[in-house]
Design an enzyme around this catalytic site. Sequence first.
Site, PDB file in Angstrom:
ATOM      1  N   THR A 266      -1.514   7.537  -0.879  1.00 45.38           N
ATOM      2  CA  THR A 266      -2.771   7.518  -1.746  1.00 45.38           C
ATOM      3  C   THR A 266      -2.974   6.174  -1.317  1.00 45.38           C
ATOM      4  O   THR A 266      -4.361   6.544  -1.561  1.00 45.38           O
ATOM      5  CB  THR A 266      -2.181   7.113  -3.425  1.00 45.38           C
ATOM      6  OG1 THR A 266      -1.986   5.433  -3.209  1.00 45.38           O
ATOM      7  CG2 THR A 266      -0.929   8.315  -3.707  1.00 45.38           C
TER       8      THR A 266
ATOM      9  N   ASP B 153       2.927  -7.284  10.271  1.00 45.31           N
ATOM     10  CA  ASP B 153       4.583  -6.407  11.287  1.00 45.31           C
ATOM     11  C   ASP B 153       4.176  -7.807  12.561  1.00 45.31           C
ATOM     12  O   ASP B 153       5.461  -7.695  13.227  1.00 45.31           O
ATOM     13  CB  ASP B 153       4.547  -4.610  11.725  1.00 45.31           C
ATOM     14  CG  ASP B 153       5.036  -4.249  10.764  1.00 45.31           C
ATOM     15  OD1 ASP B 153       5.874  -5.009   9.646  1.00 45.31           O
ATOM     16  OD2 ASP B 153       5.065  -2.841  10.549  1.00 45.31           O
TER      17      ASP B 153
ATOM     18  N   ASP C  25      -0.084  -3.512  12.670  1.00 46.74           N
ATOM     19  CA  ASP C  25      -0.603  -3.745  11.165  1.00 46.74           C
ATOM     20  C   ASP C  25       0.101  -5.153  11.491  1.00 46.74           C
ATOM     21  O   ASP C  25       0.765  -6.420  12.210  1.00 46.74           O
ATOM     22  CB  ASP C  25       1.025  -3.154  10.816  1.00 46.74           C
ATOM     23  CG  ASP C  25       1.342  -3.708   9.608  1.00 46.74           C
ATOM     24  OD1 ASP C  25       1.953  -5.185   9.489  1.00 46.74           O
ATOM     25  OD2 ASP C  25       1.281  -2.758   8.349  1.00 46.74           O
TER      26      ASP C  25
ATOM     27  N   ARG D 238       0.762  -1.361   0.335  1.00 48.37           N
ATOM     28  CA  ARG D 238      -0.163  -0.162   0.192  1.00 48.37           C
ATOM     29  C   ARG D 238       1.104   0.940   0.027  1.00 48.37           C
ATOM     30  O   ARG D 238       1.839   1.705   0.682  1.00 48.37           O
ATOM     31  CB  ARG D 238      -0.922   0.149   0.921  1.00 48.37           C
ATOM     32  CG  ARG D 238      -2.049   1.239   1.048  1.00 48.37           C
ATOM     33  CD  ARG D 238      -2.985   0.922   2.158  1.00 48.37           C
ATOM     34  NE  ARG D 238      -2.416   1.168   3.579  1.00 48.37           N
ATOM     35  CZ  ARG D 238      -3.035   1.115   4.626  1.00 48.37           C
ATOM     36  NH1 ARG D 238      -4.497   0.829   4.288  1.00 48.37           N
ATOM     37  NH2 ARG D 238      -2.739   0.657   6.389  1.00 48.37           N
TER      38      ARG D 238
END
Length: 215
Positions: A114, A209, A206, A110
């Site tokens: 944006t 992660d 996340d 990602r």
Amino acid sequence: MTETQATEHLTVVDHPLVQHKLTLMRDVECSTKSFRQLLREISHLLAYEVTRNLPMTTVTVNTPLQPMEAPAIKGKKLALVSILRAGNGLLDGILELVPNARVGFVGLYRDPETLQPVEYYYKVPEAMEDRLTIVVDPMLATGNSTVAAVNRLKEGGARNIRFLCLLASPEGVARMKEAHPDVPIVTAALDDHLNDHGYIVPGLGDAGDRMFGTK
């Protein structure tokens, strides 16, 4: 409490074991080792729901007592498609239940500015048009990556697609429903909202992660 809460497009699996393991995973003190193990365990439970209503046939088997017509899954082997990298955490657990499944990968990251997906890898089994395809990724946040992955799979011929995730946001569910209303979603929880960085709240951070011990 029922085992699932379902609409035509979204199924939330609220089995007590699923919810308990998810709570442990949400805890910021949950170690990388524990997070990986819990994700593998919860993927087993979610796999039962996402594979519900598979097409069935009958085959003849010889039991120790006599021959019989017994139920068996019909058609080509399933295709499991992991959205890299975090999808591999769900993939491993499902493969323990469906070891003969074919496996594909869609590599997306990602863009932090944006929030749009950028593809860097794509490899899937042959004859996708004849397979039930289960796409896996722990988080359905903005929905942009999932939509992009499903777009690519449909371009490659996949027609019967389901999506499995650990957590979903209302925004992500709405994005998927708009772009791919024919793709049902199975998840362990529908959380409250996305924050300004596109993370699910309250969420669990996340997933990649936390799974791999990276920042």
